[in-house]
Design a protein around this motif. Sequence first.
Motif, PDB file in Angstrom:
ATOM      1  N   TRP A  89       2.265   1.952  -3.475  1.00  0.00           N
ATOM      2  CA  TRP A  89       1.215   2.704  -4.469  1.00  0.00           C
ATOM      3  C   TRP A  89       1.071   4.092  -3.967  1.00  0.00           C
ATOM      4  O   TRP A  89       0.812   5.004  -4.654  1.00  0.00           O
ATOM      5  N   ALA A  90       1.024   4.556  -2.791  1.00  0.00           N
ATOM      6  CA  ALA A  90       0.985   5.699  -2.109  1.00  0.00           C
ATOM      7  C   ALA A  90       2.153   6.455  -2.727  1.00  0.00           C
ATOM      8  O   ALA A  90       1.722   7.967  -3.031  1.00  0.00           O
TER       9      ALA A  90
ATOM     10  N   ALA B 200       0.803  -1.147  -0.031  1.00  0.00           N
ATOM     11  CA  ALA B 200       0.049   0.042   0.011  1.00  0.00           C
ATOM     12  C   ALA B 200       0.891   1.273   0.003  1.00  0.00           C
ATOM     13  O   ALA B 200       0.610   2.341  -0.539  1.00  0.00           O
TER      14      ALA B 200
ATOM     15  N   ILE C  34      -1.138   6.962  -6.083  1.00  0.00           N
ATOM     16  CA  ILE C  34      -2.145   6.219  -6.182  1.00  0.00           C
ATOM     17  C   ILE C  34      -2.519   5.578  -4.727  1.00  0.00           C
ATOM     18  O   ILE C  34      -1.980   4.847  -3.970  1.00  0.00           O
ATOM     19  N   GLY C  35      -3.686   5.981  -4.027  1.00  0.00           N
ATOM     20  CA  GLY C  35      -4.360   5.485  -2.875  1.00  0.00           C
ATOM     21  C   GLY C  35      -3.765   6.622  -1.766  1.00  0.00           C
ATOM     22  O   GLY C  35      -3.144   7.510  -2.195  1.00  0.00           O
ATOM     23  N   ILE C  36      -4.030   6.493  -0.569  1.00  0.00           N
ATOM     24  CA  ILE C  36      -3.823   7.379   0.600  1.00  0.00           C
ATOM     25  C   ILE C  36      -2.935   6.752   1.380  1.00  0.00           C
ATOM     26  O   ILE C  36      -2.238   7.438   2.365  1.00  0.00           O
TER      27      ILE C  36
ATOM     28  N   HIS D 250      -6.064  -1.700   2.258  1.00  0.00           N
ATOM     29  CA  HIS D 250      -7.232  -1.842   2.047  1.00  0.00           C
ATOM     30  C   HIS D 250      -7.845  -2.706   3.212  1.00  0.00           C
ATOM     31  O   HIS D 250      -7.288  -3.461   3.923  1.00  0.00           O
TER      32      HIS D 250
END
Length: 127
Positions: free
Chosen positions: A101-102, A98, A106-108, A112
Amino acid sequence: MRPHVARKLAEVEASYRLAVPAAHRCGLQTCQEDGECGFPTRCVALPSDLSDDGETAWRQEGFDNGWKAPERRVWWKRLPVIRHIAALRLSWQVHTYAGAWAEVGIGIGGPHPQDLWVVEGAYHGYW
């Protein structure tokens, strides 16, 4: 709110509540809070099926969100020390993924909720 208005409002709310059969008092979190089943038409758990270790609540959360648990692990992978180390490794992988991707926008940055649900299940040995 005035006391007499609050009392009347409570009486009106009580008149709309349906009586829940005793068979639906399954002991899930929603049933324990107010003494009434939160979903009497979907209640499938019986008191004999419930365990005190939280597995039922974990499975209910997955059912409510449409998540499916991974395939059940073999018995030795569910032993306490092994499953805790495996859950730690899995948690590290989820957060690293995660975070990667941040970094590219993308994403915070947070994983998930389904991934965190799976990590929790691995830690407690539910799957």
